[in-house]
Design a protein around this motif. Structure first.
Motif, PDB file in Angstrom:
ATOM      1  N   THR A  74      45.330  49.137  55.126  1.00 29.43           N
ATOM      2  CA  THR A  74      43.974  49.675  55.225  1.00 29.43           C
ATOM      3  C   THR A  74      43.447  49.482  56.644  1.00 29.43           C
ATOM      4  OG1 THR A  74      43.085  47.551  54.515  1.00 29.43           O
ATOM      5  CG2 THR A  74      43.489  49.192  52.807  1.00 29.43           C
ATOM      6  N   LYS A  75      42.852  50.518  57.174  1.00 32.80           N
ATOM      7  CA  LYS A  75      42.332  50.477  58.537  1.00 32.80           C
ATOM      8  C   LYS A  75      40.984  49.771  58.546  1.00 32.80           C
ATOM      9  CE  LYS A  75      41.554  53.431  62.539  1.00 32.80           C
ATOM     10  NZ  LYS A  75      41.513  54.837  63.037  1.00 32.80           N
ATOM     11  N   SER A  76      40.894  48.752  59.360  1.00 31.90           N
ATOM     12  CA  SER A  76      39.650  47.985  59.425  1.00 31.90           C
ATOM     13  C   SER A  76      38.590  48.765  60.200  1.00 31.90           C
ATOM     14  CB  SER A  76      39.878  46.639  60.098  1.00 31.90           C
ATOM     15  OG  SER A  76      40.378  46.827  61.407  1.00 31.90           O
ATOM     16  N   GLN A  77      37.373  48.650  59.764  1.00 31.39           N
ATOM     17  CA  GLN A  77      36.263  49.333  60.417  1.00 31.39           C
ATOM     18  C   GLN A  77      35.747  48.487  61.577  1.00 31.39           C
ATOM     19  OE1 GLN A  77      33.403  50.050  57.337  1.00 31.39           O
ATOM     20  NE2 GLN A  77      34.463  51.882  56.584  1.00 31.39           N
ATOM     21  N   LEU A  78      35.524  49.156  62.700  1.00 34.69           N
ATOM     22  CA  LEU A  78      35.008  48.458  63.875  1.00 34.69           C
ATOM     23  C   LEU A  78      33.532  48.177  63.693  1.00 34.69           C
ATOM     24  CD1 LEU A  78      36.761  50.501  66.680  1.00 34.69           C
ATOM     25  CD2 LEU A  78      37.458  48.317  65.730  1.00 34.69           C
ATOM     26  N   ALA A  79      33.125  46.974  64.062  1.00 34.13           N
ATOM     27  CA  ALA A  79      31.726  46.575  63.921  1.00 34.13           C
ATOM     28  C   ALA A  79      31.352  45.704  65.100  1.00 34.13           C
ATOM     29  CB  ALA A  79      31.493  45.830  62.608  1.00 34.13           C
ATOM     30  N   SER A  80      30.066  45.682  65.406  1.00 30.40           N
ATOM     31  CA  SER A  80      29.539  44.853  66.491  1.00 30.40           C
ATOM     32  C   SER A  80      28.593  43.822  65.905  1.00 30.40           C
ATOM     33  CB  SER A  80      28.795  45.717  67.520  1.00 30.40           C
ATOM     34  OG  SER A  80      27.675  46.321  66.917  1.00 30.40           O
ATOM     35  N   VAL A  81      28.808  42.562  66.299  1.00 32.64           N
ATOM     36  CA  VAL A  81      27.964  41.463  65.825  1.00 32.64           C
ATOM     37  C   VAL A  81      26.824  41.299  66.815  1.00 32.64           C
ATOM     38  CG1 VAL A  81      27.883  39.043  65.195  1.00 32.64           C
ATOM     39  CG2 VAL A  81      29.952  40.361  64.761  1.00 32.64           C
ATOM     40  N   ASP A  82      25.587  41.426  66.334  1.00 36.93           N
ATOM     41  CA  ASP A  82      24.432  41.412  67.229  1.00 36.93           C
ATOM     42  C   ASP A  82      23.507  40.237  66.993  1.00 36.93           C
ATOM     43  OD1 ASP A  82      23.607  42.151  64.765  1.00 36.93           O
ATOM     44  OD2 ASP A  82      22.662  44.060  65.355  1.00 36.93           O
ATOM     45  N   SER A  83      23.944  39.209  66.298  1.00 35.41           N
ATOM     46  CA  SER A  83      23.107  38.016  66.107  1.00 35.41           C
ATOM     47  C   SER A  83      24.018  36.821  65.914  1.00 35.41           C
ATOM     48  CB  SER A  83      22.169  38.172  64.904  1.00 35.41           C
ATOM     49  OG  SER A  83      22.907  38.236  63.703  1.00 35.41           O
ATOM     50  N   ARG A 137      23.875  34.719  63.606  1.00 37.11           N
ATOM     51  CA  ARG A 137      24.116  34.440  62.198  1.00 37.11           C
ATOM     52  C   ARG A 137      25.207  35.314  61.609  1.00 37.11           C
ATOM     53  NH1 ARG A 137      18.124  33.369  59.507  1.00 37.11           N
ATOM     54  NH2 ARG A 137      17.549  31.618  60.868  1.00 37.11           N
ATOM     55  N   GLY A 138      25.802  36.175  62.406  1.00 34.60           N
ATOM     56  CA  GLY A 138      26.892  36.994  61.931  1.00 34.60           C
ATOM     57  C   GLY A 138      26.502  38.367  61.442  1.00 34.60           C
ATOM     58  N   HIS A 139      25.269  38.802  61.697  1.00 36.85           N
ATOM     59  CA  HIS A 139      24.876  40.143  61.271  1.00 36.85           C
ATOM     60  C   HIS A 139      25.614  41.171  62.123  1.00 36.85           C
ATOM     61  CE1 HIS A 139      22.331  43.782  61.303  1.00 36.85           C
ATOM     62  NE2 HIS A 139      22.201  43.499  60.018  1.00 36.85           N
ATOM     63  N   LYS A 140      26.248  42.125  61.467  1.00 30.54           N
ATOM     64  CA  LYS A 140      27.047  43.115  62.174  1.00 30.54           C
ATOM     65  C   LYS A 140      26.661  44.515  61.723  1.00 30.54           C
ATOM     66  CE  LYS A 140      30.898  42.677  58.897  1.00 30.54           C
ATOM     67  NZ  LYS A 140      32.337  42.379  58.762  1.00 30.54           N
ATOM     68  N   ALA A 141      26.908  45.456  62.618  1.00 32.16           N
ATOM     69  CA  ALA A 141      26.620  46.864  62.357  1.00 32.16           C
ATOM     70  C   ALA A 141      27.861  47.669  62.705  1.00 32.16           C
ATOM     71  CB  ALA A 141      25.425  47.335  63.185  1.00 32.16           C
ATOM     72  N   LEU A 142      28.135  48.703  61.903  1.00 27.18           N
ATOM     73  CA  LEU A 142      29.300  49.540  62.136  1.00 27.18           C
ATOM     74  C   LEU A 142      29.140  50.324  63.432  1.00 27.18           C
ATOM     75  CD1 LEU A 142      29.939  50.860  58.520  1.00 27.18           C
ATOM     76  CD2 LEU A 142      31.060  48.967  59.678  1.00 27.18           C
ATOM     77  N   LEU A 143      30.252  50.445  64.192  1.00 31.15           N
ATOM     78  CA  LEU A 143      30.189  51.108  65.495  1.00 31.15           C
ATOM     79  C   LEU A 143      30.202  52.630  65.370  1.00 31.15           C
ATOM     80  CD1 LEU A 143      32.552  48.963  67.715  1.00 31.15           C
ATOM     81  CD2 LEU A 143      30.084  49.071  67.797  1.00 31.15           C
ATOM     82  N   GLU A 144      30.870  53.156  64.362  1.00 33.60           N
ATOM     83  CA  GLU A 144      31.036  54.610  64.285  1.00 33.60           C
ATOM     84  C   GLU A 144      29.707  55.326  64.104  1.00 33.60           C
ATOM     85  OE1 GLU A 144      33.877  57.832  61.964  1.00 33.60           O
ATOM     86  OE2 GLU A 144      33.998  55.703  61.536  1.00 33.60           O
ATOM     87  N   PRO A 145      28.830  54.931  63.176  1.00 35.00           N
ATOM     88  CA  PRO A 145      27.546  55.643  63.075  1.00 35.00           C
ATOM     89  C   PRO A 145      26.498  55.185  64.075  1.00 35.00           C
ATOM     90  CG  PRO A 145      27.692  53.996  61.349  1.00 35.00           C
ATOM     91  CD  PRO A 145      29.000  53.975  62.076  1.00 35.00           C
ATOM     92  N   SER A 146      26.774  54.143  64.856  1.00 32.50           N
ATOM     93  CA  SER A 146      25.760  53.629  65.779  1.00 32.50           C
ATOM     94  C   SER A 146      25.648  54.428  67.062  1.00 32.50           C
ATOM     95  CB  SER A 146      26.064  52.166  66.123  1.00 32.50           C
ATOM     96  OG  SER A 146      27.276  52.068  66.837  1.00 32.50           O
ATOM     97  N   GLY A 147      26.654  55.241  67.402  1.00 31.84           N
ATOM     98  CA  GLY A 147      26.632  56.010  68.631  1.00 31.84           C
ATOM     99  C   GLY A 147      27.307  55.330  69.801  1.00 31.84           C
ATOM    100  N   LEU A 148      27.869  54.135  69.604  1.00 32.47           N
ATOM    101  CA  LEU A 148      28.544  53.423  70.685  1.00 32.47           C
ATOM    102  C   LEU A 148      29.990  53.875  70.866  1.00 32.47           C
ATOM    103  CD1 LEU A 148      27.235  49.819  69.959  1.00 32.47           C
ATOM    104  CD2 LEU A 148      26.379  51.428  71.645  1.00 32.47           C
ATOM    105  N   VAL A 149      30.554  54.561  69.883  1.00 32.69           N
ATOM    106  CA  VAL A 149      31.929  55.050  70.004  1.00 32.69           C
ATOM    107  C   VAL A 149      31.915  56.360  70.775  1.00 32.69           C
ATOM    108  CG1 VAL A 149      33.983  55.729  68.732  1.00 32.69           C
ATOM    109  CG2 VAL A 149      32.507  53.955  67.822  1.00 32.69           C
ATOM    110  N   PRO A 150      32.687  56.498  71.867  1.00 33.36           N
ATOM    111  CA  PRO A 150      32.668  57.741  72.664  1.00 33.36           C
ATOM    112  C   PRO A 150      33.412  58.873  71.953  1.00 33.36           C
ATOM    113  CG  PRO A 150      34.230  56.191  73.581  1.00 33.36           C
ATOM    114  CD  PRO A 150      33.563  55.471  72.460  1.00 33.36           C
ATOM    115  N   LYS A 151      32.752  59.569  71.051  1.00 37.95           N
ATOM    116  CA  LYS A 151      33.362  60.696  70.346  1.00 37.95           C
ATOM    117  C   LYS A 151      33.346  61.970  71.185  1.00 37.95           C
ATOM    118  CE  LYS A 151      32.423  59.203  65.607  1.00 37.95           C
ATOM    119  NZ  LYS A 151      31.774  59.576  64.328  1.00 37.95           N
ATOM    120  N   TYR A 152      32.480  62.019  72.190  1.00 41.64           N
ATOM    121  CA  TYR A 152      32.352  63.246  72.961  1.00 41.64           C
ATOM    122  C   TYR A 152      33.607  63.557  73.765  1.00 41.64           C
ATOM    123  CZ  TYR A 152      31.288  59.716  76.473  1.00 41.64           C
ATOM    124  OH  TYR A 152      31.337  58.622  77.286  1.00 41.64           O
TER     125      TYR A 152
END
Length: 250
Positions: free
Chosen positions: A115-124, A126-141
């Protein structure tokens, strides 16, 4: 106890004789219990180690690496492994067996797809993380077909700028043709240069005749005016002396 004798005049002769009696020793009623309780412990502490110890012989001394675990010998292992006989090599004329272990009946093992792991960024912290793909940080352009090409609006803008520059150049050419610029001759240039130098010398003489103390507004303004005129004449003289070819409009 010996009796002490004092002189006749001593007052100690009239004191009654004191009898010293020894008091019996005080004994606790729990003494036998304490003795029985401490007796085995004390007896155990009387000697260091067992009473009878077998003395080691001088032949059985501790050798180097004697306490390390030892593996079985290689000959014994080879003997155990080689006891079962392997089947003979089949002849070239013999056909391979079609049993459950043949190559035809062998089933290829299916490897599970990881299974392919989803990329996430930890921003606190306490371990709170947000997915990178819907955040706009992944260079899809960079995966677009038009990536690296100049946009259409920039192409139109550059074309408009180029057209404006060409029109301005044409306008300048027309103005140059209409102005009918002509070149000064060497005699005219020298005459203009001599006239500028004479005017500059007159202004220098007038500037030196001014009073030293410019205490009035008229004197101050005249001094400033003369300085400006001399500066302009000096620049014109330098221009005529530096360039041999000079064009003027009719």
């Amino acid at each position: 106890m010996a009796k002490t004798v004092f002189p006749q005049e001593s007052i100690y002769n009239f004191l009654p004789e004191q009898v010293h009696t020894e008091k019996p020793k005080r004994k606790s009623k729990f003494r036998p219990v304490v003795i029985l309780k401490d007796k085995p412990i004390k007896n155990a502490m009387k000697t260091m180690g067992p009473l009878k110890v077998e003395t080691p012989s001088p032949d059985k001394y501790l050798k180097k690496h004697s306490k390390e675990p030892k593996l079985p010998e290689i000959k014994e292992r080879c003997h155990r492994m080689c006891t079962a006989k392997k089947p003979a090599v089949p002849l070239r004329s013999e056909h391979p067996p079609l049993g459950p272990h043949s190559k035809r009946n062998m089933v290829k093992p299916t490897t599970p797809v990881p299974t392919k792991s989803q990329l996430a960024s930890v921003d606190s912290h306490r371990g709170h993380k947000a997915l990178l793909e819907p955040s706009g940080l992944v260079p899809k352009y960079i995966k677009k077909k038009c990536y690296g090409e100049v946009p259409e609006y920039l192409q139109h803008r550059s074309q408009e700028v180029r057209r404006a520059v060409e029109e301005y150049d044409k306008y300048l050419e027309e103005q140059m043709e209409q102005s009918a610029i002509r070149q000064l001759s060497e005699g005219e240039r020298q005459a203009n240069l001599q006239r500028l130098k004479s005017t500059l010398a007159e202004l220098h003489n007038e500037y030196h005749r001014l009073p030293v103390a410019a205490d009035t507004l008229v004197r101050k303004s005249r001094k400033v005016q003369l300085e400006a005129q001399m500066k302009q004449l000096e620049s014109d003289v330098g221009l005529f002396e530096r360039f041999k070819t000079i064009y003027i409009a009719n």
